[in-house]
Design an enzyme around this catalytic site. Structure first.
Site, PDB file in Angstrom:
ATOM      1  N   LYS A   1       0.781  -1.266   0.125  1.00  0.00           N
ATOM      2  CA  LYS A   1       0.024   0.035  -0.098  1.00  0.00           C
ATOM      3  C   LYS A   1       0.798   1.038   0.069  1.00  0.00           C
ATOM      4  O   LYS A   1       0.507   2.280  -0.632  1.00  0.00           O
ATOM      5  CB  LYS A   1      -0.798  -0.027   1.217  1.00  0.00           C
TER       6      LYS A   1
ATOM      7  N   ASP B   1     -11.285   2.349   3.311  1.00  0.00           N
ATOM      8  CA  ASP B   1     -11.815   0.891   3.138  1.00  0.00           C
ATOM      9  C   ASP B   1     -13.270   0.564   2.876  1.00  0.00           C
ATOM     10  O   ASP B   1     -13.676  -0.477   2.433  1.00  0.00           O
ATOM     11  CB  ASP B   1     -11.391   0.116   4.269  1.00  0.00           C
TER      12      ASP B   1
ATOM     13  N   GLN C   1      -4.992  -1.787   9.162  1.00  0.00           N
ATOM     14  CA  GLN C   1      -4.871  -3.132   8.488  1.00  0.00           C
ATOM     15  C   GLN C   1      -5.496  -4.173   9.334  1.00  0.00           C
ATOM     16  O   GLN C   1      -5.346  -4.512  10.643  1.00  0.00           O
ATOM     17  CB  GLN C   1      -3.476  -3.294   8.481  1.00  0.00           C
TER      18      GLN C   1
END
Ligand code: NAD
Length: 284
Positions: free
Chosen positions: A53, A120, A97
């Site tokens: 990422k 997200d 995460q």
């Protein structure tokens, strides 16, 4: 027949290139884009994802801030960091995460992220917006699947679409996006009866199960488009998807490989969401 390979690397590069152009145009006007990535503990797979990422941010000209917390971090400490990032005007997107270490409350943490920075798209308010089709952010993996189909001009309207898996991060939003794209959608799961028969009706088959080579050639209709979301590590260390790629390729008209299919798309769509967050927060 040997299926067309739907190359996620090519599509993700195209998406990142587009994002990079827009990020540059924004920064020329004085608006920078920044993603904060929070990782807790030392799970090796999570570390690889976070590094990828950060690399993608670099390619797109997005600043990335990494917060690596020890596995003994408490809920209070993590929530306090998220609050700080929510309030930091320099940060446009926040990504925690997953999975988090077991003692941490994943749901509470997700719900603590400012929905406007939830790149997200896991926050309940963003999930709800997807349901009614009025979203700011799309969840990265299902959005990546849709982007692959768009790139290769795969028509979804009126098509019989079958999704295997009903998780909150892949299966359910995937079904919703296919529905918004006018597909006729069936969601299947571990308790589904006659899975093979249902799958064999699919013009578009999406596998998001987490079981290596689960989808065999006899489950696939001749000419179907097969999108494999699964990432499974075999005993020999190699990665493979949920689809028996070699044999299904002989039946399908198009198929995503693993690696190199849906995986790279997830990160590209995260970049797209971070850009969108930056624009929303700066009214541009
Ligand atoms: P999950 O474990 O949350 O969900 C798996 C789903 O599969 C469940 O809904 C379950 O009902 C269904 N399932 C299990 N056994 C089944 C069976 N025998 N028949 C029919 N359905 C069955 O997993 P997830 O988070 O949705 O992830 C699925 C896969 O996708 C995993 O391999 C994961 O690593 C991968 N994944 C990839 C990306 C990416 O970027 N490519 C992103 C997220 C997840």
């Amino acid at each position: 027949m040997s299926a067309l390979v739907l190359d996620g690397k090519t599509v993700s590069s195209a998406v990142k290139e587009e994002v990079a152009k827009e990020v540059k145009a924004l920064s020329d006007k004085g608006t920078n884009s920044c993603l904060a990535v929070v990782i807790v503990g030392d799970d090796p797979a999570s570390r690889v994802y976070v590094n990828n990422k950060k690399k993608a941010c670099e390619v797109c000209g997005i600043k990335s801030l990494e917060y690596a917390l020890s596995s003994s971090t408490t809920n209070e400490e993590l929530l306090s960091l998220v609050k700080e990032l929510n309030e930091n005007p320099e940060v446009n997107g926040i990504l925690v995460q997953l999975p988090l270490p077991k003692h941490l409350d994943e749901k509470l943490v997700i719900e603590s992220i400012d929905p406007k920075k939830d790149v997200d798209a896991f926050h309940a308010s963003n999930v709800g917006k997807i349901m009614i089709g009025e979203y700011d952010f799309l969840p990265c993996t299902p959005a990546g699947v849709m982007e692959i189909m768009k790139y290769y001009n795969i028509e979804t309207e009126g098509k019989d679409c079958v999704v295997i898996g009903r998780s909150n991060i892949v299966g359910k939003p995937m079904a919703m996006l296919l529905l918004h794209a006018n597909g006729t959608v069936t969601v299947t799961h571990s308790k589904t009866k006659n899975l093979k028969e249902i799958c064999r009706k699919a013009d578009i088959l999406v596998a998001a199960i987490g079981k290596a080579n689960f989808v065999t050639a006899d489950m696939v209709k001749e000419g179907a488009v097969v999108l494999d979301v699964g990432i499974n590590r075999l005993d020999n260390g190699k990665l493979c998807g949920d689809v028996d790629y070699i044999n299904v390729s002989e039946v399908a008209s198009a198929i995503t490989p693993v690696p190199g299919g849906v995986g790279p798309m997830t990160i590209a769509m995260l970049m797209k969401n971070t850009l969108k967050a930056t624009k929303l927060q700066n009214n541009c």
